[in-house]
Motif scaffolding. Structure first.
Motif, PDB file in Angstrom:
ATOM      1  N   ILE A   9       0.984  -1.232   0.119  1.00  0.00           N
ATOM      2  CA  ILE A   9       0.112  -0.288  -0.229  1.00  0.00           C
ATOM      3  C   ILE A   9       1.362   1.298  -0.482  1.00  0.00           C
ATOM      4  N   HIS A  10       2.013   0.618   0.873  1.00  0.00           N
ATOM      5  CA  HIS A  10       3.219   2.867   0.597  1.00  0.00           C
ATOM      6  C   HIS A  10       2.350   3.641   0.746  1.00  0.00           C
ATOM      7  N   MET A  11       1.366   3.465   1.796  1.00  0.00           N
ATOM      8  CA  MET A  11       0.662   4.611   2.068  1.00  0.00           C
ATOM      9  C   MET A  11      -0.460   5.337   1.382  1.00  0.00           C
ATOM     10  N   ALA A  12      -0.373   4.739   0.478  1.00  0.00           N
ATOM     11  CA  ALA A  12      -1.739   4.921  -0.162  1.00  0.00           C
ATOM     12  C   ALA A  12      -2.864   4.384  -0.644  1.00  0.00           C
ATOM     13  N   ALA A  13      -3.399   4.215   0.513  1.00  0.00           N
ATOM     14  CA  ALA A  13      -4.733   3.466   0.986  1.00  0.00           C
ATOM     15  C   ALA A  13      -6.128   3.802   0.731  1.00  0.00           C
ATOM     16  N   ASP A  14      -6.240   5.060   0.319  1.00  0.00           N
ATOM     17  CA  ASP A  14      -7.566   5.872  -0.671  1.00  0.00           C
ATOM     18  C   ASP A  14      -7.824   4.977  -2.545  1.00  0.00           C
ATOM     19  N   ALA A  15      -6.623   4.280  -2.949  1.00  0.00           N
ATOM     20  CA  ALA A  15      -7.523   3.311  -3.301  1.00  0.00           C
ATOM     21  C   ALA A  15      -8.142   2.466  -3.121  1.00  0.00           C
ATOM     22  N   VAL A  16      -8.282   2.329  -2.024  1.00  0.00           N
ATOM     23  CA  VAL A  16      -8.864   0.447  -1.919  1.00  0.00           C
ATOM     24  C   VAL A  16     -10.329   1.045  -1.758  1.00  0.00           C
ATOM     25  N   THR A  17     -10.884   2.692  -2.071  1.00  0.00           N
ATOM     26  CA  THR A  17     -12.127   2.889  -1.835  1.00  0.00           C
ATOM     27  C   THR A  17     -12.764   1.984  -3.076  1.00  0.00           C
ATOM     28  N   ARG A  18     -11.737   2.025  -4.396  1.00  0.00           N
ATOM     29  CA  ARG A  18     -12.655   1.551  -5.669  1.00  0.00           C
ATOM     30  C   ARG A  18     -11.800  -0.199  -5.911  1.00  0.00           C
ATOM     31  N   ILE A  19     -12.256  -0.273  -4.830  1.00  0.00           N
ATOM     32  CA  ILE A  19     -12.646  -1.471  -4.853  1.00  0.00           C
ATOM     33  C   ILE A  19     -13.706  -1.946  -5.094  1.00  0.00           C
ATOM     34  N   PRO A  20     -14.112  -2.987  -6.177  1.00  0.00           N
ATOM     35  CA  PRO A  20     -15.841  -2.983  -6.259  1.00  0.00           C
ATOM     36  C   PRO A  20     -16.029  -4.254  -4.992  1.00  0.00           C
ATOM     37  N   GLU A  21     -17.183  -3.555  -4.561  1.00  0.00           N
ATOM     38  CA  GLU A  21     -17.744  -4.143  -3.813  1.00  0.00           C
ATOM     39  C   GLU A  21     -17.073  -4.678  -2.013  1.00  0.00           C
ATOM     40  N   ILE A  22     -15.994  -3.852  -1.932  1.00  0.00           N
ATOM     41  CA  ILE A  22     -14.478  -3.864  -0.877  1.00  0.00           C
ATOM     42  C   ILE A  22     -16.128  -3.640   0.103  1.00  0.00           C
ATOM     43  N   GLY A  23     -17.065  -3.488   0.441  1.00  0.00           N
ATOM     44  CA  GLY A  23     -17.213  -3.435   1.876  1.00  0.00           C
ATOM     45  C   GLY A  23     -18.529  -4.317   2.126  1.00  0.00           C
ATOM     46  N   SER A  24     -18.770  -5.381   0.867  1.00  0.00           N
ATOM     47  CA  SER A  24     -19.147  -6.777   1.505  1.00  0.00           C
ATOM     48  C   SER A  24     -18.343  -7.697   1.930  1.00  0.00           C
ATOM     49  N   ALA A  25     -17.380  -7.676   1.721  1.00  0.00           N
ATOM     50  CA  ALA A  25     -16.788  -8.730   1.466  1.00  0.00           C
ATOM     51  C   ALA A  25     -16.545  -9.271   3.183  1.00  0.00           C
ATOM     52  N   ASP A  26     -16.204 -10.727   3.465  1.00  0.00           N
ATOM     53  CA  ASP A  26     -16.247 -11.266   4.115  1.00  0.00           C
ATOM     54  C   ASP A  26     -15.042 -10.918   5.009  1.00  0.00           C
ATOM     55  N   LEU A  27     -13.245 -10.528   4.640  1.00  0.00           N
ATOM     56  CA  LEU A  27     -12.686 -10.441   4.761  1.00  0.00           C
ATOM     57  C   LEU A  27     -12.032  -9.552   3.442  1.00  0.00           C
ATOM     58  N   VAL A  28     -10.712  -8.441   4.569  1.00  0.00           N
ATOM     59  CA  VAL A  28     -10.021  -7.962   3.581  1.00  0.00           C
ATOM     60  C   VAL A  28      -8.187  -8.640   4.272  1.00  0.00           C
ATOM     61  N   ILE A  29      -7.589  -8.916   3.208  1.00  0.00           N
ATOM     62  CA  ILE A  29      -5.871  -9.380   4.049  1.00  0.00           C
ATOM     63  C   ILE A  29      -5.253  -8.146   3.562  1.00  0.00           C
ATOM     64  N   ILE A  30      -4.396  -7.679   4.478  1.00  0.00           N
ATOM     65  CA  ILE A  30      -3.493  -7.133   4.025  1.00  0.00           C
ATOM     66  C   ILE A  30      -1.578  -7.212   4.047  1.00  0.00           C
ATOM     67  N   ASN A  31      -1.552  -7.668   2.911  1.00  0.00           N
ATOM     68  CA  ASN A  31      -0.144  -8.345   3.154  1.00  0.00           C
ATOM     69  C   ASN A  31       1.690  -7.217   3.284  1.00  0.00           C
ATOM     70  N   GLY A  32       1.157  -6.639   3.921  1.00  0.00           N
ATOM     71  CA  GLY A  32       2.855  -5.937   3.943  1.00  0.00           C
ATOM     72  C   GLY A  32       2.286  -4.837   3.528  1.00  0.00           C
ATOM     73  N   ASP A  33       3.705  -3.654   3.963  1.00  0.00           N
ATOM     74  CA  ASP A  33       4.108  -2.351   2.694  1.00  0.00           C
ATOM     75  C   ASP A  33       3.112  -1.562   3.254  1.00  0.00           C
ATOM     76  N   LEU A  34       2.607  -1.733   4.493  1.00  0.00           N
ATOM     77  CA  LEU A  34       1.307  -0.463   4.738  1.00  0.00           C
ATOM     78  C   LEU A  34       1.780   0.602   4.495  1.00  0.00           C
ATOM     79  N   THR A  35       3.827   0.903   5.107  1.00  0.00           N
ATOM     80  CA  THR A  35       3.634   2.060   4.894  1.00  0.00           C
ATOM     81  C   THR A  35       4.898   2.444   3.550  1.00  0.00           C
ATOM     82  N   ASN A  36       5.669   3.654   3.967  1.00  0.00           N
ATOM     83  CA  ASN A  36       7.575   3.643   3.688  1.00  0.00           C
ATOM     84  C   ASN A  36       8.360   3.461   4.523  1.00  0.00           C
TER      85      ASN A  36
END
Length: 230
Positions: A9-36
């Motif tokens: 993600i490298h701090m660019a988390a706003d992009a997640v809001t554009r993933i189709p139907e992310i709000g209805s997913a049962d789970l979101v996995i973040i696989n590292g590098d949240l930051t810089n």
């Protein structure tokens, strides 16, 4: 069960809001590098954005996250690194964060021996959580291996120069245990897919470039679709 997997993600988390139907997913996995090269404050900003889109999150740190990020995820109760998670008695997740050694001395790097020990710790935790003496891969519950660093010698660990820089420990685990799926990242230019035996490997690359994985679990079947745009 529908799962969205993202990473780098490298701090660019706003992009997640554009993933189709992310709000209805049962789970979101973040696989590292949240930051810089960031710590808890930066990780919190990323997680706040992701968890506004969907509060059901499991995450692990990457090599560009300071070790304190791992502690923060642990305090939140959402950490995957060195851990196994049994979901609804239908799916087992095994996580390994950080990376193998790089030339850049990033904050969270480990030797191959350390990575192998982390993976074994998580695998044994998986066996304990399922309460079995049999190897996890021999039972009806499928396993997804979430590794920030990709397996060595594959299409998903190759630099632009063609050099393979993935982890031999990750490769060995997949070869031996053949999980239903491996989600990896770390090497942005190697976004794509590969196979090791029966195990599909997906590296979505950087979230800001549009990469994410959609995982569907039906009974004992795991299907993964790599998306390269959002």
């Amino acid at each position: 069960m529908r799962i969205i997997a993202i990473g780098d993600i490298h701090m660019a988390a706003d992009a997640v809001t554009r993933i189709p139907e992310i709000g209805s997913a049962d789970l979101v996995i973040i696989n590292g590098d949240l930051t810089n090269f960031g710590g808890t404050d930066d990780a919190k900003r990323v997680l706040d954005t992701v968890m506004t889109a969907n509060p059901s999150v499991l995450a692990q740190f990457g090599n560009l996250d300071k070790p304190e990020v791992n502690d923060y995820l642990e305090d939140l109760g959402i950490n995957l690194h060195k851990q196994a998670r049994l979901l609804r008695h239908r799916l087992c997740l095994i996580g390994i964060g950080g990376s193998n050694k790089t030339p850049f001395a990033t904050p969270s790097e480990f030797s191959e021996t350390e990575l192998a020990a982390f993976i074994e710790h998580a695998y044994e935790q998986a066996r304990a959580s399922i309460d079995l003496t049999e190897p996890v891969e021999k039972i009806k519950i499928p396993t997804i291996f979430v590794s920030h660093t990709p397996p060595f010698g594959t299409a998903v660990d190759r630099l632009a120069s063609g050099t393979h820089v993935g982890s031999s420990a990750v490769l060995s685990f997949i070869e031996e245990r053949q999980p239903a799926l491996c989600i990896c990242g770390h090497i942005h230019e190697a976004a794509g897919t590969d196979h090791i035996g029966r195990t599909p490997i997906c590296n979505p690359g950087m979230l800001s470039k549009g990469g994410w994985v959609e995982i569907t679990v039906n009974d004992t079947t795991v299907q993964a679709t790599l998306h390269d745009r959002i």
